[in-house]
Each structure stands twice: as C-alpha cells, then as structure tokens.
Write a protein that holds these residues in place. Sequence first.
Motif, PDB file in Angstrom:
ATOM      1  N   PHE A   1      38.749  47.861  39.072  1.00 28.68           N
ATOM      2  CA  PHE A   1      39.823  47.077  39.564  1.00 28.68           C
ATOM      3  C   PHE A   1      40.311  45.488  39.793  1.00 28.68           C
ATOM      4  N   SER A   2      39.628  45.258  40.357  1.00 30.59           N
ATOM      5  CA  SER A   2      39.773  43.523  40.694  1.00 30.59           C
ATOM      6  C   SER A   2      39.656  42.618  39.724  1.00 30.59           C
ATOM      7  N   CYS A   3      38.826  42.879  38.290  1.00 27.62           N
ATOM      8  CA  CYS A   3      38.821  42.045  37.597  1.00 27.62           C
ATOM      9  C   CYS A   3      40.527  41.719  36.957  1.00 27.62           C
ATOM     10  N   ASP A   4      40.775  40.345  36.484  1.00 25.34           N
ATOM     11  CA  ASP A   4      42.099  40.107  35.516  1.00 25.34           C
ATOM     12  C   ASP A   4      42.115  40.693  34.514  1.00 25.34           C
TER      13      ASP A   4
ATOM     14  N   PHE B   1      43.834  43.911  36.273  1.00 24.86           N
ATOM     15  CA  PHE B   1      43.284  44.697  37.101  1.00 24.86           C
ATOM     16  C   PHE B   1      43.665  45.978  36.728  1.00 24.86           C
TER      17      PHE B   1
ATOM     18  N   GLN C   1      52.178  50.070  45.118  1.00 25.32           N
ATOM     19  CA  GLN C   1      51.062  49.020  45.898  1.00 25.32           C
ATOM     20  C   GLN C   1      50.705  50.021  47.032  1.00 25.32           C
TER      21      GLN C   1
ATOM     22  N   GLU D   1      45.027  47.862  49.868  1.00 23.12           N
ATOM     23  CA  GLU D   1      43.785  47.762  48.949  1.00 23.12           C
ATOM     24  C   GLU D   1      42.320  47.925  48.843  1.00 23.12           C
TER      25      GLU D   1
ATOM     26  N   GLU E   1      46.917  48.917  32.729  1.00 25.88           N
ATOM     27  CA  GLU E   1      46.904  47.597  33.955  1.00 25.88           C
ATOM     28  C   GLU E   1      48.096  47.339  34.761  1.00 25.88           C
TER      29      GLU E   1
END
Length: 157
Positions: free
Chosen positions: A85-88, A90, A126, A129, A118
């Motif tokens: 999830f934290s990668c680009d 997400f 949202q 986090e 994505e």
Amino acid sequence: MMNLLNENLTLAPCKYEYLDHTADVQLHAWGNSLKEAFEQCGIAMFGYMTNLSTVEVQAVHTIEASGHDLESLLFHFLDELLFLFSCDPFLICNKLVISEFNTEGEEFRIECKCYGEEFTLGKHPQGTEVKAITYSAMQIIIEPEQNNYEVFVIIDI
C-alpha cells in the motif's frame, strides 16, 4: 499484470472486527483455517484504510513473507501488505488469496495474491492511515477440534 478474467474474484465473507485499543486499533480476524484467518486479518487492515466496497480489481500482485514462527510470519505478512500500500502507486486490496502457507520446518512461508487497484482520493474514502504492524499483544489461537482459528494484531495508527 495477469488476465483477471481467469481468476475467481468472489469476495470472501467478512470474518473480522476492530477492537478499541489505547491510541491504536486491534484487528481480530478468524476463519475455518489459520490461512483464512491470516487472509481476513490482511483484509481487515485494508478495510481500516478505506471502504473496501469502493475497490475494484484492476491489478494482481504477489507478495511473499517468511518467519521463524507463526507470530513472525503474521507480522511479516501484514508488513508486506502495508508496504504494498505504501509504494507508488498505492495499492489497496479487497481480496487476498494465500496460495502457499507453509508452517512446517525452520522457515515458515506465505505466498499471497493481492487483488485490488491504485488508491485514488475521490474514489476511495480515506480511512485511517496504518503506520506500522506491532507484536504488542499479538495472539494466534489454533483450536482445530472446534474449527476455531483466530488472530489478534495491534496496528499503529
């Protein structure tokens, strides 16, 4: 990316809940097997980040995790999902299928297919986090005679 039309994309029933914990949240997941309880725990984590009904399956990624015992395996599994999830870009997942679940020998191992898309603000509400997975108060309950498999994990939010 693999052909998604050949995959069984039926979502698993919800077998998790969120328990209040001081400044954090505890995931409680269960299943008819330990593998299912692990899958449900991963989905619970993603569900805390957004409403999973808004997630479409547009991508499939495979993650691997290993550990020296069940607790470290669960920790590393969830940590790999959080990293995904934290990668680009997400990736938010609404279905997890563990294809390899080895809990014998010196190294326990998981291989898991992660179905999702994505994360996009506007499309995906949202949630909260998730900063990290913790070992704090982690529990894995295995009672095969009662068909009871449960996991409890505190996530840092």
